[in-house]
Every structure is written in structure tokens, then in C-alpha cells.
Design an enzyme around this catalytic site. Structure first.
Site, PDB file in Angstrom:
ATOM      1  CG  ASP A  36     -41.477   6.775  26.650  1.00  0.00           C
ATOM      2  OD1 ASP A  36     -41.962   7.660  25.908  1.00  0.00           O
ATOM      3  OD2 ASP A  36     -40.948   5.736  26.209  1.00  0.00           O
ATOM      4  CG  HIS A  53     -48.743  15.155  25.673  1.00  0.00           C
ATOM      5  ND1 HIS A  53     -47.657  14.348  25.915  1.00  0.00           N
ATOM      6  CD2 HIS A  53     -48.780  15.342  24.317  1.00  0.00           C
ATOM      7  CE1 HIS A  53     -47.059  14.054  24.770  1.00  0.00           C
ATOM      8  NE2 HIS A  53     -47.725  14.637  23.793  1.00  0.00           N
ATOM      9  CG  LEU A 148     -40.243  16.227  46.221  1.00  0.00           C
ATOM     10  CD1 LEU A 148     -39.245  15.079  46.316  1.00  0.00           C
ATOM     11  CD2 LEU A 148     -41.542  15.753  45.580  1.00  0.00           C
TER      12      LEU A 148
END
Length: 254
Positions: A36, A53, A148
Site C-alpha cells: 500500500d 506504481h 520461492l
């Protein structure tokens, strides 16, 4: 707490400092993050929200590498929620373009030396056909990777996930006597994943924003006032160190 870590000059020194802060045997296997603050990060600097962004993508790349270094098994990130469609069309269009660009660019960087397995979760069929094709390609081309696992929650909302699970249960005509938490979990998008051990939220907001509501019932929460583009590996280490000092009771007395 982290001044020594920041001052180290070699990777060997850094590893020594990290090992002094966290126990490598107690690394949370699944970390979920609500990323966020991109827009606010940009606005604080007098920049367009879209620039925030873009910086957020850089941060994600940094955190993925940090999770690999720390041997985290699963990283789930909230990329775009079902509610984010309410944003201005110009911003939504940019986010979709940035997503496609990022998938294409990052996928090219994945290899045997960088074996990240990529999975997407959400109402993927509601996305454009071109984006769906890119998502399928990303999942198929990284399916054999054993490193991962990066879970990208896209067009995702936990309430929508629960509703979709209920619909599937009704379609399969599961008798009510057979329905329990374990069975219900199998109908969630995330059925193949373990529940998150640690949930991180940036930007200092104290809310869950419709993210993994079922799955984080007993996750440990760590909230930082830092905006997502500012998050560093040291912050992740701090969150894990805090996690390791907590007692996880799962509702039982100890």
C-alpha cells in the site's frame, strides 16, 4: 537496531548481521504483503500517481530477492483488488499495462539461477484475453521452478473468493454434514497454499482491505508506516525478527 546492518560493506558481513537478528531456522514459510502507498508516495514528491506504481514494481523485485536470500518459501502480494476497478479509468488502464509489461520483463529474467515459481490467484477469467494468456505463460514456464513461490493476487477479493467457494460447494452438492473448515479451504483459490505465517502491511493503515480474510485467521500482523516504494530488505528483516519473538498460540493457552 539496523545501523550495523546498513554499514556493512560485504555480503559476508551482511549475512553475519542478519544471522544475529533472526534465527534462520524460524523463518516464516509464507509471508503475505498488502503493498500500500504507491500513489501517496508519488504525490508527496509532486509526481503523478503512476510514477509511484512504477517504483512499487522496483520494490517488489527487491523484496522478492530478499525473500529468496532468507529462504522464504511463499510470498503472496496484493497486486490488484476487486475494489480497485473503482479507481479512475486512466489509472486502472495504466496498472493493467504496467502489469503486462512487468510480467513480460520479469519472466525473461527468471531462469535456473533465479528459480521463482509464479502463480496468480483471483477472478482471472474477468481479465482481458491478452493478460490471461500472459498469466498462463508465466505459470506454465515457471511451474518446474523449485525456489520461492510468488503468489500474485490479481482481481482478488477475499469476499469474492469465499462466495466463489460457496458456489463450487453447491455445484458439487457437498452434504452439509461433510462440510467443515478443512473441506471449505479446499474450495478457496489458495487451496494449495499453507496459511500465511506473517502478514505485512505498508503505509501505516490498520485494516485488512479484503485480503485473505479466511487464510490469515491466525497470521501474525506487522504494520509499518513506510509507504510501499520505500520498503527495504532491512524492513523485512525487522518484521521477521518481530515475528520470531511472538508466541503463536492459535487460540490455546500456553
Amino acid at each position: 537496531m539496523f545501523k550495523k546492518l546498513k554499514k556493512t560493506k560485504t555480503s559476508r558481513d551482511a549475512k553475519i548481521c542478519v544471522s544475529a537478528l533472526i534465527d534462520p531456522k524460524k523463518i516464516p514459510q509464507h509471508i503475505a504483503i498488502i503493498m500500500d502507498g504507491n500513489g501517496r508516495w508519488a504525490q508527496k514528491r509532486g509526481l503523478p500517481r503512476n510514477y509511484g506504481h512504477k517504483k512499487g514494481v522496483d520494490t517488489l523485485r527487491r523484496i522478492i530477492k530478499a525473500c529468496q536470500d532468507l529462504n522464504v518459501k511463499y510470498l503472496s502480494v496484493y497486486a490488484f483488488s476487486t475494489e480497485n476497478w473503482r479507481r479512475q479509468k486512466k489509472e486502472v488502464d495504466f496498472l493493467m499495462e504496467l502489469l503486462q509489461e512487468s510480467i513480460k520483463k520479469e519472466l525473461a529474467a527468471l531462469s535456473a539461477d533465479n528459480p521463482v515459481k509464479v502463480k496468480f490467484f483471483g477472478r482471472i477469467t474477468e481479465l482481458t484475453s491478452s493478460l490471461q494468456k500472459m498469466i498462463s505463460k508465466a505459470e506454465e514456464s515457471t511451474q518446474a521452478h523449485s525456489g520461492l513461490q510468488l503468489n500474485i493476487m490479481l482481481n482478488y477479493g477475499s469476499r469474492a473468493e469465499i462466495v466463489d467457494a460457496c458456489k463450487k460447494i453447491l455445484e458439487d452438492k457437498i452434504p452439509s454434514a461433510q462440510l467443515n473448515e478443512e473441506v471449505f479451504s479446499r474450495y478457496l483459490y489458495t487451496a494449495e497454499l499453507p496459511a500465511p505465517d506473517l502478514l505485512i502491511r505498508t503505509s501505516g493503515e490498520f485494516r485488512l482491505s479484503n485480503f485473505l480474510l479466511w487464510q490469515i485467521a491466525y497470521s501474525e500482523l506487522w504494520i509499518t508506516p513506510k509507504l510501499w516504494p520505500d520498503l527495504q530488505k532491512n524492513d523485512l528483516i525487522e518484521a521477521i525478527a518481530d515475528f520470531q519473538h511472538r508466541q503463536r498460540r492459535f487460540g490455546a493457552e500456553r
